[in-house]
Design an enzyme around this catalytic site. Structure first.
Site, PDB file in Angstrom:
ATOM      1  N   ARG A 146       3.517  -0.259  -5.044  1.00 54.19           N
ATOM      2  CA  ARG A 146       3.306  -0.844  -3.718  1.00 54.19           C
ATOM      3  C   ARG A 146       1.988  -1.606  -3.605  1.00 54.19           C
ATOM      4  O   ARG A 146       1.726  -2.260  -2.595  1.00 54.19           O
ATOM      5  CB  ARG A 146       3.343   0.249  -2.651  1.00 54.19           C
ATOM      6  CG  ARG A 146       4.627   1.038  -2.643  1.00 54.19           C
ATOM      7  CD  ARG A 146       4.535   2.179  -1.682  1.00 54.19           C
ATOM      8  NE  ARG A 146       4.580   1.718  -0.318  1.00 54.19           N
ATOM      9  CZ  ARG A 146       5.690   1.524   0.378  1.00 54.19           C
ATOM     10  NH1 ARG A 146       6.847   1.767  -0.176  1.00 54.19           N
ATOM     11  NH2 ARG A 146       5.645   1.098   1.606  1.00 54.19           N
ATOM     12  N   CYS A 158       0.857  -1.173   0.000  1.00 54.39           N
ATOM     13  CA  CYS A 158       0.000   0.000   0.000  1.00 54.39           C
ATOM     14  C   CYS A 158       0.903   1.236   0.000  1.00 54.39           C
ATOM     15  O   CYS A 158       1.978   1.229   0.606  1.00 54.39           O
ATOM     16  CB  CYS A 158      -0.939   0.104   1.199  1.00 54.39           C
ATOM     17  SG  CYS A 158      -2.047  -1.291   1.346  1.00 54.39           S
ATOM     18  N   LYS A 178      10.642 -16.142 -11.324  1.00 53.79           N
ATOM     19  CA  LYS A 178      10.330 -15.102 -12.314  1.00 53.79           C
ATOM     20  C   LYS A 178       9.196 -15.559 -13.225  1.00 53.79           C
ATOM     21  O   LYS A 178       8.272 -14.822 -13.511  1.00 53.79           O
ATOM     22  CB  LYS A 178      11.600 -14.833 -13.117  1.00 53.79           C
ATOM     23  CG  LYS A 178      12.011 -13.473 -13.435  1.00 53.79           C
ATOM     24  CD  LYS A 178      12.329 -12.448 -12.416  1.00 53.79           C
ATOM     25  CE  LYS A 178      11.850 -12.605 -11.015  1.00 53.79           C
ATOM     26  NZ  LYS A 178      12.427 -11.744 -10.023  1.00 53.79           N
ATOM     27  N   LYS A 189       5.372  -4.527  -5.050  1.00 53.81           N
ATOM     28  CA  LYS A 189       6.833  -4.429  -5.066  1.00 53.81           C
ATOM     29  C   LYS A 189       7.431  -4.476  -3.662  1.00 53.81           C
ATOM     30  O   LYS A 189       8.496  -5.016  -3.456  1.00 53.81           O
ATOM     31  CB  LYS A 189       7.221  -3.122  -5.759  1.00 53.81           C
ATOM     32  CG  LYS A 189       8.689  -2.902  -5.921  1.00 53.81           C
ATOM     33  CD  LYS A 189       9.173  -3.514  -7.201  1.00 53.81           C
ATOM     34  CE  LYS A 189      10.674  -3.495  -7.348  1.00 53.81           C
ATOM     35  NZ  LYS A 189      11.136  -4.718  -8.008  1.00 53.81           N
ATOM     36  N   GLU A 222      15.603 -18.797  -9.031  1.00 55.44           N
ATOM     37  CA  GLU A 222      15.210 -17.467  -9.468  1.00 55.44           C
ATOM     38  C   GLU A 222      14.495 -17.518 -10.823  1.00 55.44           C
ATOM     39  O   GLU A 222      13.502 -16.799 -11.038  1.00 55.44           O
ATOM     40  CB  GLU A 222      16.436 -16.540  -9.511  1.00 55.44           C
ATOM     41  CG  GLU A 222      16.165 -15.120  -9.936  1.00 55.44           C
ATOM     42  CD  GLU A 222      15.108 -14.386  -9.101  1.00 55.44           C
ATOM     43  OE1 GLU A 222      14.678 -14.878  -8.056  1.00 55.44           O
ATOM     44  OE2 GLU A 222      14.695 -13.299  -9.554  1.00 55.44           O
ATOM     45  N   TRP A 229      -2.897  -2.737  -1.591  1.00 54.78           N
ATOM     46  CA  TRP A 229      -2.615  -4.152  -1.794  1.00 54.78           C
ATOM     47  C   TRP A 229      -3.349  -4.856  -0.658  1.00 54.78           C
ATOM     48  O   TRP A 229      -3.004  -4.691   0.515  1.00 54.78           O
ATOM     49  CB  TRP A 229      -1.113  -4.421  -1.715  1.00 54.78           C
ATOM     50  CG  TRP A 229      -0.754  -5.848  -1.981  1.00 54.78           C
ATOM     51  CD1 TRP A 229      -0.565  -6.428  -3.196  1.00 54.78           C
ATOM     52  CD2 TRP A 229      -0.540  -6.879  -1.009  1.00 54.78           C
ATOM     53  NE1 TRP A 229      -0.247  -7.755  -3.042  1.00 54.78           N
ATOM     54  CE2 TRP A 229      -0.225  -8.060  -1.715  1.00 54.78           C
ATOM     55  CE3 TRP A 229      -0.590  -6.929   0.384  1.00 54.78           C
ATOM     56  CZ2 TRP A 229       0.043  -9.261  -1.080  1.00 54.78           C
ATOM     57  CZ3 TRP A 229      -0.331  -8.132   1.016  1.00 54.78           C
ATOM     58  CH2 TRP A 229      -0.013  -9.287   0.283  1.00 54.78           C
ATOM     59  N   HIS A 234      14.319 -38.039  -7.113  1.00 52.72           N
ATOM     60  CA  HIS A 234      13.790 -38.506  -5.817  1.00 52.72           C
ATOM     61  C   HIS A 234      12.327 -38.131  -5.626  1.00 52.72           C
ATOM     62  O   HIS A 234      11.856 -38.058  -4.497  1.00 52.72           O
ATOM     63  CB  HIS A 234      14.654 -37.961  -4.677  1.00 52.72           C
ATOM     64  CG  HIS A 234      16.054 -38.476  -4.730  1.00 52.72           C
ATOM     65  ND1 HIS A 234      16.388 -39.779  -4.440  1.00 52.72           N
ATOM     66  CD2 HIS A 234      17.211 -37.880  -5.113  1.00 52.72           C
ATOM     67  CE1 HIS A 234      17.689 -39.961  -4.613  1.00 52.72           C
ATOM     68  NE2 HIS A 234      18.206 -38.816  -5.029  1.00 52.72           N
ATOM     69  N   GLU A 289       5.848 -15.586 -11.385  1.00 49.64           N
ATOM     70  CA  GLU A 289       5.404 -14.222 -11.076  1.00 49.64           C
ATOM     71  C   GLU A 289       4.732 -13.520 -12.248  1.00 49.64           C
ATOM     72  O   GLU A 289       3.692 -12.903 -12.074  1.00 49.64           O
ATOM     73  CB  GLU A 289       6.648 -13.396 -10.752  1.00 49.64           C
ATOM     74  CG  GLU A 289       6.836 -13.037  -9.352  1.00 49.64           C
ATOM     75  CD  GLU A 289       8.042 -12.117  -9.213  1.00 49.64           C
ATOM     76  OE1 GLU A 289       9.122 -12.409  -9.750  1.00 49.64           O
ATOM     77  OE2 GLU A 289       7.885 -11.088  -8.550  1.00 49.64           O
ATOM     78  N   ASN A 334      -1.149   2.166   5.810  1.00 50.53           N
ATOM     79  CA  ASN A 334      -0.275   1.131   5.257  1.00 50.53           C
ATOM     80  C   ASN A 334       0.225   0.296   6.431  1.00 50.53           C
ATOM     81  O   ASN A 334       0.833   0.831   7.358  1.00 50.53           O
ATOM     82  CB  ASN A 334       0.900   1.786   4.521  1.00 50.53           C
ATOM     83  CG  ASN A 334       1.974   0.789   4.132  1.00 50.53           C
ATOM     84  OD1 ASN A 334       1.679  -0.382   3.918  1.00 50.53           O
ATOM     85  ND2 ASN A 334       3.207   1.239   4.053  1.00 50.53           N
ATOM     86  N   GLY A 335      -0.069  -1.006   6.393  1.00 51.97           N
ATOM     87  CA  GLY A 335       0.360  -1.881   7.487  1.00 51.97           C
ATOM     88  C   GLY A 335      -0.739  -2.877   7.799  1.00 51.97           C
ATOM     89  O   GLY A 335      -1.653  -3.080   6.989  1.00 51.97           O
TER      90      GLY A 335
END
Ligand code: F6R
Length: 590
Positions: free
Chosen positions: A27, A2, A466, A585, A462, A72, A485, A469, A96-97
């Site tokens: 955000r 946020c 990616k 982000k 990574e 968000w 395995h 996402e 925000n929080g």
């Protein structure tokens, strides 16, 4: 997550607030809203979706004072009803929080007959402040926030309080600024865009913004005098520079990002504090989340190989809740692009409490993490706007490899030079254009597996993250030797495998895994720095050979085509790689 912004001055507030929201949209972008005070009356406009949706709706909003929010979702689905600002009893709040005791507080308010109009944890803040308001807004904010458990950065407008914005911070970032009016924002670039002097609030502090001044207050509402932040935002180029998306533009900036983040820690006196810490280091714990965790996995491999110092790497959210063992003399390296990731900050704080020295590796000066850390090594990726980390991952690797190299030197060992890496990355970037062809096959698959061994395992993790996402394809990064395995059961015709071999020493071993998946019908794409590898086994077009590079540093090259593959697949699906669904982000909540 946020983003919050506020403005009071001589200009119309709405255009400034919308501009601020656009800067903070990274955000969170599931809904947005704005509140202004015009002739003493509150006006609130909210919309589901991106800030763009709010622009026309807020066009006619009058008033020279206002607050705004881009969300968000944590509590309550993304909707207009759950969008901020939340207002009650003439008080409007952006938050925000996360308020952890919101349920209990809400029940209290409802018991005294108050009604709620959203499912959020944030609305209760407006109720508490409205109940505490007796003419002095700051006093009411102090009284209201005293009841809150959790994290918050809030900005508050109130009918009957005059032309003031009150703000409070605990656990979420908040900056205030003055010059041409007064502003507040969740990050430095947004605050600095509208102010000449910017001040960072600390946890437990409050601020009062009027047209002419910004005043900071401690927990007892005693006024604080603080120096403004020193910053240079020249590198904060925000345009797409001719690229269709920020993600691709930021990938183009990888070589510069690496070049600017490689440092010879031993040679420069400004790194004296880090050197002193490294000289006393015999054991390291790395804490981080997401992509930054993957740079930690790569760093563990590099530090152990080059300096022979044992390293444990942990996902920060696991570390903070497992009562970690932190032996005397432990160096904890907290890695975070934003420097605002709640779990990483909490892990760093815990490590400090347990006696560790904390070294922050972050891209943002004056972030919350730099406040917590004992010493700090800044990465110089420049501002990263796309939600998916690309150039910042490379900058983290460059900084962490610089630490590995300095530590090796301290331990009397030699490490390969880092100087050629930016040029090698430039070459790798140019060669990676070819994976556009691979994206067609990836887009047709059900799931994708990335495999690598040793240094290549970090790259596999990574590459997989990616792809998930930005293309939303199910994917997994796996140690090449571990596939047989269990996970091999999932591999077949519709599940291509991306094999990464940047370390020649384990090339034959990873190729064994390649043969195993080929014989189960999977198509294999090979990313390698080893000339000639895979030829005769795989079709030429399924092999991408990158420039030769020391295996220990090879994730700096091998991850580039994996980022490109994720990007091209997202574009092929018609998705916006810059703003993947459900993500933001900066993850400032746990
Ligand atoms: C992935 C991504 C996230 C972040 C993670 C940590 O592309 O961007 O996984 O890496 O949220 O963020 P920072 O580095 O800001 O702590």
């Amino acid at each position: 997550m946020c983003g919050i912004v506020g403005y009071v001055g001589r200009k119309r507030a709405a255009p400034i607030l919308l501009e601020g929201l656009k800067k903070l949209e990274y955000r969170g972008y599931d809904s947005a809203g704005i509140a202004t005070l015009d002739e003493g009356k509150l006006h609130v406009v909210k919309r589901k979706g991106r800030v763009e949706e709010l622009v026309s709706a807020a066009e006619n909003l009058e008033g020279n004072i206002g607050i705004a929010h881009t969300r968000w979702a944590t509590h309550g689905a993304p909707s207009e009803r759950n969008a901020h600002p939340h207002s009650y009893g003439g008080v409007a709040v952006v938050h925000n929080g996360i308020i952890e005791n919101a349920g209990e507080l809400r029940a209290e308010c409802e018991a005294r007959g108050e009604t709620f109009s959203s499912e959020t944890d944030s609305e209760v803040i407006a109720h508490l402040i409205a109940a505490a308001f007796r003419g002095e807004l700051l006093a009411a904010v102090r009284e209201g926030t005293a009841r809150l458990k959790g994290s918050y950065a809030i900005a508050v407008l109130c009918e009957g309080a005059g032309n003031v914005i009150a703000a409070a911070k605990r656990g979420s970032p908040l900056l205030v600024g003055k010059g041409g009016g007064s502003v507040l924002a969740s990050d430095l670039p947004a605050a600095a865009a509208f102010a000449e002097k910017v001040y960072a609030l600390k946890d437990g502090e409050f601020a009062l913004l009027t047209e002419d001044d910004v005043r900071l207050f401690g927990g007892e509402l005693k006024e604080i005098v603080r120096d403004p932040l020193k910053f240079d935002l020249k590198e904060e180029g925000a345009g797409k520079n001719g690229f269709s998306h920020y993600m691709r533009k930021e990938m183009a900036e990888i070589p510069v990002s690496i070049a600017n983040s490689i440092v010879d820690l031993k040679a420069q006196s400004r790194f004296l504090a880090i050197n002193i810490v490294l000289c006393q280091t015999y054991y390291i714990q790395i804490v981080a989340c997401g992509t930054a965790y993957h740079s930690g996995v790569a760093a563990k491999a590099a530090i152990e190989a080059l300096a022979r110092v044992p390293v444990e790497v942990s996902v920060a959210s696991e570390y903070r809740y497992r009562d970690p063992i932190v032996p005397k003399g432990t160096l904890v390296i907290a890695v975070s692009q934003s420097g605002e990731t709640a779990d990483t900050i909490a892990a760093a704080k815990l490590a400090k409490e347990k006696g560790a020295t904390v070294l922050a590796v972050t891209n943002v000066a004056y972030s919350s993490l730099t406040e917590v850390a004992d010493v700090c090594l800044l990465t110089h990726a420049g501002r990263e706007i796309a939600v998916a980390a690309t150039k910042s991952f490379m900058a983290q690797l460059a900084a962490l490899y610089s630490i590995a190299s300095a530590l090796a030197d301290i331990k009397g060992r030699s490490a390969p030079s880092l100087v050629s890496l930016p040029a090698l990355a430039e070459d790798a970037l140019a060669r990676s254009e070819r994976v556009k062809g691979w994206a067609q096959a990836i887009a047709r698959s059900k799931s994708v597996y990335f495999i690598g061994r040793g240094f290549d395992y970090a790259a596999a993790l990574e590459g997989s993250l990616k792809l998930k996402e930005v293309s939303y394809l199910p994917s997994e990064g796996y140690p090449a030797g571990e596939l047989k395995h269990g996970t091999l059961a999932l591999v077949g015709e519709h599940s291509p495998v991306i094999a990464i071999i940047g370390d020649e020493k384990v090339a034959d071993k990873t190729m064994n895994a390649v043969f195993e998946v080929l014989s189960r019908g999977a198509r294999v794409f090979l990313v390698t720095t080893v000339e000639g590898l895979g030829e005769g086994t795989l079709p030429k077009e399924d092999i991408l050979t990158l420039p030769a590079c020391e295996g220990v540093y090879s994730p700096l090259l091998t991850v580039i085509p994996l980022q490109m593959l994720a990007y091209e697949t997202a574009v092929l699906f018609g998705l916006d790689p810059d703003k993947p669904r459900n993500l933001a982000k900066s993850v400032t909540v746990e």
